[in-house]
Write an enzyme that holds these catalytic residues in place. Structure first.
Site, PDB file in Angstrom:
ATOM      1  N   ASN A  94       9.358   4.029  14.007  1.00  0.00           N
ATOM      2  CA  ASN A  94       9.164   5.213  14.860  1.00  0.00           C
ATOM      3  C   ASN A  94      10.264   5.226  15.921  1.00  0.00           C
ATOM      4  O   ASN A  94      10.958   4.222  16.124  1.00  0.00           O
ATOM      5  CB  ASN A  94       7.767   5.235  15.480  1.00  0.00           C
ATOM      6  CG  ASN A  94       7.459   3.946  16.217  1.00  0.00           C
ATOM      7  OD1 ASN A  94       8.116   3.613  17.198  1.00  0.00           O
ATOM      8  ND2 ASN A  94       6.488   3.189  15.713  1.00  0.00           N
ATOM      9  N   TYR A 132       3.555   9.352   8.261  1.00  0.00           N
ATOM     10  CA  TYR A 132       4.255  10.593   8.612  1.00  0.00           C
ATOM     11  C   TYR A 132       4.050  11.719   7.595  1.00  0.00           C
ATOM     12  O   TYR A 132       4.579  12.815   7.765  1.00  0.00           O
ATOM     13  CB  TYR A 132       5.746  10.322   8.852  1.00  0.00           C
ATOM     14  CG  TYR A 132       6.032   9.661  10.195  1.00  0.00           C
ATOM     15  CD1 TYR A 132       5.023   9.412  11.122  1.00  0.00           C
ATOM     16  CD2 TYR A 132       7.320   9.281  10.543  1.00  0.00           C
ATOM     17  CE1 TYR A 132       5.287   8.805  12.344  1.00  0.00           C
ATOM     18  CE2 TYR A 132       7.594   8.679  11.769  1.00  0.00           C
ATOM     19  CZ  TYR A 132       6.571   8.449  12.668  1.00  0.00           C
ATOM     20  OH  TYR A 132       6.845   7.852  13.880  1.00  0.00           O
ATOM     21  N   THR A 168       6.539   8.842   3.915  1.00  0.00           N
ATOM     22  CA  THR A 168       5.442   9.326   3.050  1.00  0.00           C
ATOM     23  C   THR A 168       4.107   8.633   3.302  1.00  0.00           C
ATOM     24  O   THR A 168       3.158   8.842   2.552  1.00  0.00           O
ATOM     25  CB  THR A 168       5.816   9.194   1.553  1.00  0.00           C
ATOM     26  OG1 THR A 168       6.024   7.809   1.253  1.00  0.00           O
ATOM     27  CG2 THR A 168       7.075   9.964   1.235  1.00  0.00           C
ATOM     28  N   GLY A 169       4.029   7.833   4.364  1.00  0.00           N
ATOM     29  CA  GLY A 169       2.757   7.209   4.727  1.00  0.00           C
ATOM     30  C   GLY A 169       2.178   7.912   5.942  1.00  0.00           C
ATOM     31  O   GLY A 169       1.752   9.077   5.850  1.00  0.00           O
ATOM     32  N   ILE A 215       7.610  -4.622   0.163  1.00  0.00           N
ATOM     33  CA  ILE A 215       9.029  -4.748   0.537  1.00  0.00           C
ATOM     34  C   ILE A 215       9.360  -6.119   1.121  1.00  0.00           C
ATOM     35  O   ILE A 215      10.468  -6.610   0.937  1.00  0.00           O
ATOM     36  CB  ILE A 215       9.464  -3.587   1.462  1.00  0.00           C
ATOM     37  CG1 ILE A 215      10.995  -3.529   1.547  1.00  0.00           C
ATOM     38  CG2 ILE A 215       8.824  -3.688   2.843  1.00  0.00           C
ATOM     39  CD1 ILE A 215      11.553  -2.201   1.921  1.00  0.00           C
ATOM     40  N   GLY A 230       1.672   0.170   8.323  1.00  0.00           N
ATOM     41  CA  GLY A 230       2.465   0.349   7.105  1.00  0.00           C
ATOM     42  C   GLY A 230       3.603  -0.657   6.991  1.00  0.00           C
ATOM     43  O   GLY A 230       3.442  -1.841   7.288  1.00  0.00           O
ATOM     44  N   VAL A 231       4.752  -0.170   6.570  1.00  0.00           N
ATOM     45  CA  VAL A 231       5.932  -1.018   6.364  1.00  0.00           C
ATOM     46  C   VAL A 231       6.328  -1.702   7.684  1.00  0.00           C
ATOM     47  O   VAL A 231       6.657  -2.894   7.710  1.00  0.00           O
ATOM     48  CB  VAL A 231       7.108  -0.155   5.846  1.00  0.00           C
ATOM     49  CG1 VAL A 231       8.390  -0.956   5.783  1.00  0.00           C
ATOM     50  CG2 VAL A 231       6.773   0.423   4.480  1.00  0.00           C
ATOM     51  N   ASP A 232       6.267  -0.941   8.776  1.00  0.00           N
ATOM     52  CA  ASP A 232       6.664  -1.458  10.089  1.00  0.00           C
ATOM     53  C   ASP A 232       5.828  -2.701  10.446  1.00  0.00           C
ATOM     54  O   ASP A 232       6.367  -3.739  10.870  1.00  0.00           O
ATOM     55  CB  ASP A 232       6.427  -0.340  11.116  1.00  0.00           C
ATOM     56  CG  ASP A 232       7.356  -0.408  12.313  1.00  0.00           C
ATOM     57  OD1 ASP A 232       8.154  -1.357  12.379  1.00  0.00           O
ATOM     58  OD2 ASP A 232       7.271   0.485  13.161  1.00  0.00           O
TER      59      ASP A 232
HETATM   60  N1  AR6 Z   1       5.950  -2.343   1.014  1.00  0.00           N
HETATM   61  C1  AR6 Z   1       6.421  -1.161   0.510  1.00  0.00           C
HETATM   62  N2  AR6 Z   1       5.885   0.033   0.840  1.00  0.00           N
HETATM   63  C2  AR6 Z   1       4.843   0.040   1.683  1.00  0.00           C
HETATM   64  C3  AR6 Z   1       4.293  -1.131   2.259  1.00  0.00           C
HETATM   65  C4  AR6 Z   1       4.892  -2.362   1.878  1.00  0.00           C
HETATM   66  N3  AR6 Z   1       4.450  -3.525   2.351  1.00  0.00           N
HETATM   67  N4  AR6 Z   1       3.268  -0.773   3.088  1.00  0.00           N
HETATM   68  C5  AR6 Z   1       3.155   0.574   3.022  1.00  0.00           C
HETATM   69  N5  AR6 Z   1       4.092   1.079   2.173  1.00  0.00           N
HETATM   70  P1  AR6 Z   1       4.671   4.149   6.395  1.00  0.00           P
HETATM   71  P2  AR6 Z   1       6.172   6.437   7.530  1.00  0.00           P
HETATM   72  C6  AR6 Z   1       4.388   2.479   1.808  1.00  0.00           C
HETATM   73  O1  AR6 Z   1       3.396   4.651   7.001  1.00  0.00           O
HETATM   74  O2  AR6 Z   1       5.385   7.414   6.764  1.00  0.00           O
HETATM   75  C7  AR6 Z   1       4.288   3.248  11.194  1.00  0.00           C
HETATM   76  O3  AR6 Z   1       3.158   3.092  12.001  1.00  0.00           O
HETATM   77  C8  AR6 Z   1       3.343   3.522   2.145  1.00  0.00           C
HETATM   78  O4  AR6 Z   1       2.337   3.529   1.147  1.00  0.00           O
HETATM   79  O5  AR6 Z   1       4.965   2.692   6.495  1.00  0.00           O
HETATM   80  O6  AR6 Z   1       7.663   6.603   7.627  1.00  0.00           O
HETATM   81  C9  AR6 Z   1       5.589   3.306  12.000  1.00  0.00           C
HETATM   82  O7  AR6 Z   1       5.514   2.524  13.172  1.00  0.00           O
HETATM   83  C10 AR6 Z   1       4.183   4.780   2.136  1.00  0.00           C
HETATM   84  O8  AR6 Z   1       4.372   5.229   0.791  1.00  0.00           O
HETATM   85  O9  AR6 Z   1       5.957   4.900   7.053  1.00  0.00           O
HETATM   86  C11 AR6 Z   1       5.726   4.759  12.308  1.00  0.00           C
HETATM   87  O10 AR6 Z   1       5.002   5.125  13.468  1.00  0.00           O
HETATM   88  C12 AR6 Z   1       5.550   4.334   2.650  1.00  0.00           C
HETATM   89  O11 AR6 Z   1       5.541   2.904   2.529  1.00  0.00           O
HETATM   90  C13 AR6 Z   1       5.136   5.444  11.107  1.00  0.00           C
HETATM   91  O12 AR6 Z   1       4.203   4.511  10.540  1.00  0.00           O
HETATM   92  C14 AR6 Z   1       5.850   4.707   4.098  1.00  0.00           C
HETATM   93  O13 AR6 Z   1       4.666   4.601   4.880  1.00  0.00           O
HETATM   94  C15 AR6 Z   1       6.179   5.738  10.041  1.00  0.00           C
HETATM   95  O14 AR6 Z   1       5.562   6.442   9.003  1.00  0.00           O
END
Ligand code: AR6
Length: 185
Positions: free
Chosen positions: A36, A133, A130-131, A23, A44-46
């Site tokens: 969060n 969480y 979907t990561g 992203i 992850g994305v954060d």
């Molecule tokens: N670009 C696009 N998608 C991504 C990237 C990226 N660079 N990196 C991971 N993903 P998540 P959540 C996908 O865990 O489930 C954090 O610690 C990943 O494969 O980022 O909403 C926050 O601080 C998955 O499909 O978000 C919160 O505590 C999707 O993005 C918690 O995780 C979401 O994964 C939020 O969890």
């Protein structure tokens, strides 16, 4: 038989597209962060958004304080090639019977409302929830795409909404869900 696979759909003047990628490599007026409720940063994305955008995003998050699950807040985008980061908080998935669908829908709806009130034309979402969480991706994809499609069928300033899926299986799940959302329209 192969699942129907759709990676682009148009709604009036707006396009909804699905791509595989990172992203922070996408240029858009606003990027949505999978945050969060403490707006405390994480993996992850954060993690990738705060690392790529620099410390001003976290400074703004600290001033805002918190964001309830199922809602979103907006900050600047630091050094990212975007105007805004919208921090959306998906639910942690237990079994689907703890309000998860409504909360996930709320995270998308709140993000779209903030995009509209800030005159965002191009918006990029990750697959919220979907990561870390653990929201099952095919269920999350249907909620995500139905919510965005419903929004784009109404009055909107958005011209392009892009879902940036990290993996090929996630892209396939969203493409199958988009085919179903479109069939039902
Ligand atoms: N670009 C696009 N998608 C991504 C990237 C990226 N660079 N990196 C991971 N993903 P998540 P959540 C996908 O865990 O489930 C954090 O610690 C990943 O494969 O980022 O909403 C926050 O601080 C998955 O499909 O978000 C919160 O505590 C999707 O993005 C918690 O995780 C979401 O994964 C939020 O969890």
């Amino acid at each position: 038989m192969r699942e129907p696979y759709v990676t682009e759909a148009t709604f009036g003047a707006a396009t909804l597209r699905l791509i595989q990628g990172n992203i922070v490599r996408v240029t858009a007026d606003a990027l949505v962060n999978a945050a969060n409720s403490g707006l405390a940063g994480g993996g992850g994305v954060d993690g990738v958004i705060h690392r790529a955008g620099g410390p001003t995003i976290m400074e703004e998050c600290r001033k805002i304080g918190r964001c309830p699950t199922g809602d979103a807040v907006i900050t600047g985008a630091g050094s990212l090639p975007a105007k805004y980061v919208i921090h959306a908080v998906a639910p942690f998935y237990q079994d689907g019977a703890h309000g998860e669908p409504d909360l996930l829908r709320g995270a998308y709806t709140a993000s779209l409302a903030l995009a509209e009130s800030h005159d965002v034309r191009t918006l990029a979402f990750p697959s919220l929830g979907t990561g870390a969480y653990r929201y099952p991706v095919s269920l999350a994809a249907t909620i995500a795409l139905e919510t965005v499609a419903t929004h784009l069928r109404g009055p909107t300033k958005l011209v392009e909404v892009t879902f940036v899926l990290f993996s090929a299986p996630d892209l396939a799940a969203y493409a199958a869900a988009l085919a179903h959302v479109f069939e039902g329209s």
